[in-house]
Design a protein around this motif. Structure first.
Motif, PDB file in Angstrom:
ATOM      1  N   VAL A  65       0.842  -1.208   0.000  1.00  0.00           N
ATOM      2  CA  VAL A  65       0.000   0.000   0.000  1.00  0.00           C
ATOM      3  C   VAL A  65       0.868   1.246   0.000  1.00  0.00           C
ATOM      4  CG1 VAL A  65      -1.602   1.357   1.396  1.00  0.00           C
ATOM      5  CG2 VAL A  65      -2.029  -1.071   1.038  1.00  0.00           C
ATOM      6  N   ALA A  66       1.867   1.275   0.884  1.00  0.00           N
ATOM      7  CA  ALA A  66       2.760   2.438   0.937  1.00  0.00           C
ATOM      8  C   ALA A  66       3.490   2.619  -0.392  1.00  0.00           C
ATOM      9  CB  ALA A  66       3.769   2.273   2.077  1.00  0.00           C
ATOM     10  N   TRP A  67       3.928   1.511  -0.976  1.00  0.00           N
ATOM     11  CA  TRP A  67       4.627   1.573  -2.268  1.00  0.00           C
ATOM     12  C   TRP A  67       3.701   2.096  -3.366  1.00  0.00           C
ATOM     13  CZ3 TRP A  67       3.208  -1.395  -6.579  1.00  0.00           C
ATOM     14  CH2 TRP A  67       4.056  -1.265  -7.686  1.00  0.00           C
ATOM     15  N   ALA A  68       2.521   1.521  -3.484  1.00  0.00           N
ATOM     16  CA  ALA A  68       1.610   1.864  -4.582  1.00  0.00           C
ATOM     17  C   ALA A  68       1.091   3.293  -4.459  1.00  0.00           C
ATOM     18  CB  ALA A  68       0.444   0.874  -4.619  1.00  0.00           C
ATOM     19  N   VAL A  69       0.655   3.678  -3.266  1.00  0.00           N
ATOM     20  CA  VAL A  69       0.115   5.029  -3.084  1.00  0.00           C
ATOM     21  C   VAL A  69       1.205   6.073  -3.290  1.00  0.00           C
ATOM     22  CG1 VAL A  69      -0.943   6.613  -1.431  1.00  0.00           C
ATOM     23  CG2 VAL A  69      -1.721   4.241  -1.554  1.00  0.00           C
ATOM     24  N   GLY A  70       2.367   5.836  -2.689  1.00  0.00           N
ATOM     25  CA  GLY A  70       3.468   6.786  -2.856  1.00  0.00           C
ATOM     26  C   GLY A  70       3.909   6.910  -4.300  1.00  0.00           C
ATOM     27  N   VAL A 129       8.793   7.948   0.207  1.00  0.00           N
ATOM     28  CA  VAL A 129       8.587   7.304  -1.096  1.00  0.00           C
ATOM     29  C   VAL A 129       8.288   8.351  -2.164  1.00  0.00           C
ATOM     30  CG1 VAL A 129       7.046   5.787  -2.402  1.00  0.00           C
ATOM     31  CG2 VAL A 129       7.874   5.081  -0.161  1.00  0.00           C
ATOM     32  N   VAL A 130       7.397   9.268  -1.848  1.00  0.00           N
ATOM     33  CA  VAL A 130       7.028  10.302  -2.815  1.00  0.00           C
ATOM     34  C   VAL A 130       8.227  11.186  -3.144  1.00  0.00           C
ATOM     35  CG1 VAL A 130       5.616  12.367  -3.179  1.00  0.00           C
ATOM     36  CG2 VAL A 130       4.591  10.310  -2.194  1.00  0.00           C
ATOM     37  N   LEU A 193      12.673   2.698  -0.697  1.00  0.00           N
ATOM     38  CA  LEU A 193      12.387   3.679   0.362  1.00  0.00           C
ATOM     39  C   LEU A 193      11.290   3.192   1.299  1.00  0.00           C
ATOM     40  CD1 LEU A 193      13.695   6.409   0.984  1.00  0.00           C
ATOM     41  CD2 LEU A 193      14.281   5.488  -1.252  1.00  0.00           C
ATOM     42  N   ALA A 194      10.324   2.440   0.774  1.00  0.00           N
ATOM     43  CA  ALA A 194       9.281   1.909   1.651  1.00  0.00           C
ATOM     44  C   ALA A 194       9.875   0.952   2.681  1.00  0.00           C
ATOM     45  CB  ALA A 194       8.216   1.198   0.813  1.00  0.00           C
ATOM     46  N   ILE A 195      10.729   0.037   2.213  1.00  0.00           N
ATOM     47  CA  ILE A 195      11.362  -0.916   3.125  1.00  0.00           C
ATOM     48  C   ILE A 195      12.290  -0.187   4.101  1.00  0.00           C
ATOM     49  CG2 ILE A 195      12.866  -2.928   3.299  1.00  0.00           C
ATOM     50  CD1 ILE A 195      10.150  -3.564   2.120  1.00  0.00           C
ATOM     51  N   THR A 196      13.054   0.788   3.578  1.00  0.00           N
ATOM     52  CA  THR A 196      13.983   1.533   4.434  1.00  0.00           C
ATOM     53  C   THR A 196      13.244   2.285   5.535  1.00  0.00           C
ATOM     54  OG1 THR A 196      15.538   1.816   2.585  1.00  0.00           O
ATOM     55  CG2 THR A 196      15.769   3.313   4.453  1.00  0.00           C
ATOM     56  N   ALA A 197      12.158   2.948   5.169  1.00  0.00           N
ATOM     57  CA  ALA A 197      11.389   3.707   6.161  1.00  0.00           C
ATOM     58  C   ALA A 197      10.831   2.783   7.234  1.00  0.00           C
ATOM     59  CB  ALA A 197      10.263   4.464   5.462  1.00  0.00           C
ATOM     60  N   GLU A 198      10.314   1.646   6.809  1.00  0.00           N
ATOM     61  CA  GLU A 198       9.759   0.692   7.780  1.00  0.00           C
ATOM     62  C   GLU A 198      10.859   0.133   8.685  1.00  0.00           C
ATOM     63  OE1 GLU A 198       6.391  -0.719   4.526  1.00  0.00           O
ATOM     64  OE2 GLU A 198       8.071  -2.024   5.052  1.00  0.00           O
ATOM     65  N   LEU A 199      12.029  -0.085   8.112  1.00  0.00           N
ATOM     66  CA  LEU A 199      13.140  -0.657   8.868  1.00  0.00           C
ATOM     67  C   LEU A 199      13.697   0.337   9.891  1.00  0.00           C
ATOM     68  CD1 LEU A 199      14.990  -3.192   9.021  1.00  0.00           C
ATOM     69  CD2 LEU A 199      16.462  -2.094   7.343  1.00  0.00           C
ATOM     70  N   VAL A 200      13.833   1.592   9.478  1.00  0.00           N
ATOM     71  CA  VAL A 200      14.475   2.599  10.342  1.00  0.00           C
ATOM     72  C   VAL A 200      13.470   3.255  11.281  1.00  0.00           C
ATOM     73  CG1 VAL A 200      15.770   4.761  10.354  1.00  0.00           C
ATOM     74  CG2 VAL A 200      16.260   3.024   8.614  1.00  0.00           C
ATOM     75  N   ILE A 201      12.323   3.635  10.711  1.00  0.00           N
ATOM     76  CA  ILE A 201      11.336   4.374  11.503  1.00  0.00           C
ATOM     77  C   ILE A 201      10.492   3.441  12.361  1.00  0.00           C
ATOM     78  CG2 ILE A 201       9.329   5.901  11.368  1.00  0.00           C
ATOM     79  CD1 ILE A 201      10.463   7.013   8.782  1.00  0.00           C
ATOM     80  N   GLY A 202      10.251   2.232  11.843  1.00  0.00           N
ATOM     81  CA  GLY A 202       9.357   1.318  12.535  1.00  0.00           C
ATOM     82  C   GLY A 202       7.930   1.413  12.050  1.00  0.00           C
ATOM     83  N   ALA A 203       7.727   2.041  10.876  1.00  0.00           N
ATOM     84  CA  ALA A 203       6.393   2.100  10.292  1.00  0.00           C
ATOM     85  C   ALA A 203       5.946   0.691   9.930  1.00  0.00           C
ATOM     86  CB  ALA A 203       6.407   2.996   9.047  1.00  0.00           C
TER      87      ALA A 203
END
Length: 260
Positions: A65-70, A129-130, A193-203
């Motif tokens: 979802v984060a990938w597609a929307v972004g 992502v955007v 970027l989606a994976i990176t954000a989830e990995l670093v931020i915890g999203a």
């Protein structure tokens, strides 16, 4: 002819099989400890366990979802901005320095700002992502607009075509191959970027699940989840290339590729 077309796929699968065999053998040679690089069969077993859990599919859905929307937001904004900026020479000159300043800023440098604004919510992932994907599309669209044949542009004007008609019948066919290149590049960058954000931020998503597996010392599960992200990347790239061939079936580059 069919054998020639199938050769790249066969070579690619052979390389993947070789990698899996190498990962299987290395822990038993003493070169690397199985605690840090489990053999392939343990990673495969962990992958089966992951797939059996509902939390895995929920994380996969959050990532997609984060990938597609972004990506959708970045593509729409990149195309619109690229056409407007590229079609107006004064605007292109005014924005050139700003684009060249903002474009090289690493997207991960925006993580503190994303956390400050949205915390660990999915909006943080979308922001990164955007930001990363937008530049991939914008730059390609600008190149495409600049590649428009001046003779074709002047001919369209002489026939009385309005601004919208010139964009539709002159600018867009020329820019479309560049647009598709930008979309294909942006699709890969968006996943990273989606994976990176989830990995670093915890999203929420696969990235945060990888971080949890790493922190809990579930090494085979960590590698299994990393393999899933790799498979996602391959699938996204293949899908993007398929869409590109479909939309550019009339273009010389695609026709030449098919003939080969």
């Amino acid at each position: 002819m069919t054998g020639v077309r199938a050769m790249p796929a066969i070579l690619g699968l052979s390389g993947l099989a070789g990698l899996l065999l190498l990962v299987e053998v290395l822990p038993y040679t003493g070169v690397v400890s199985a605690d840090f690089l489990p053999p392939t069969h343990r990673i495969a077993a962990a992958l089966v366990d992951e797939v059996a859990e509902g939390a895995f599919w929920s994380a996969l859905w959050d990532t997609l979802v984060a990938w597609a929307v972004g990506l959708a937001i970045a593509v729409a904004a990149g195309i619109a901005a690229g056409i407007v900026i590229g079609a107006v020479p004064l605007l292109r000159a005014l924005t050139a320095s700003t684009i060249e300043f903002l474009r090289p800023i690493p997207s991960v440098a925006m993580i503190p700002l994303a956390v400050l604004l949205y915390g660990t919510e999915i909006q943080s992932t979308l922001m990164l992502v955007v930001y990363a994907s937008f530049w991939q599309v914008l730059i390609q669209v600008l190149y495409g607009v600049q590649d428009v044949d001046p003779v074709a542009e002047e001919t369209a004007r002489s026939y009385g075509l309005g601004a919208w008609a010139r964009v539709r019948y002159v600018l867009w066919p020329t820019a479309l191959p560049y647009v598709m290149t930008g979309v294909r590049l942006a699709a890969a960058v968006a996943l990273v970027l989606a994976i990176t954000a989830e990995l670093v931020i915890g999203a929420p998503g696969l990235g945060s699940r990888i971080a949890v597996a790493q922190s809990s010392n579930a090494v085979p599960n960590m590698y299994a989840l990393i393999a899933v992200t790799g498979l996602l990347g391959v699938g996204i790239n293949l899908a993007a290339r398929g869409v590109e061939r479909l939309l550019l079936s009339w273009h010389q580059s695609v026709r030449g590729e098919v003939l080969v």
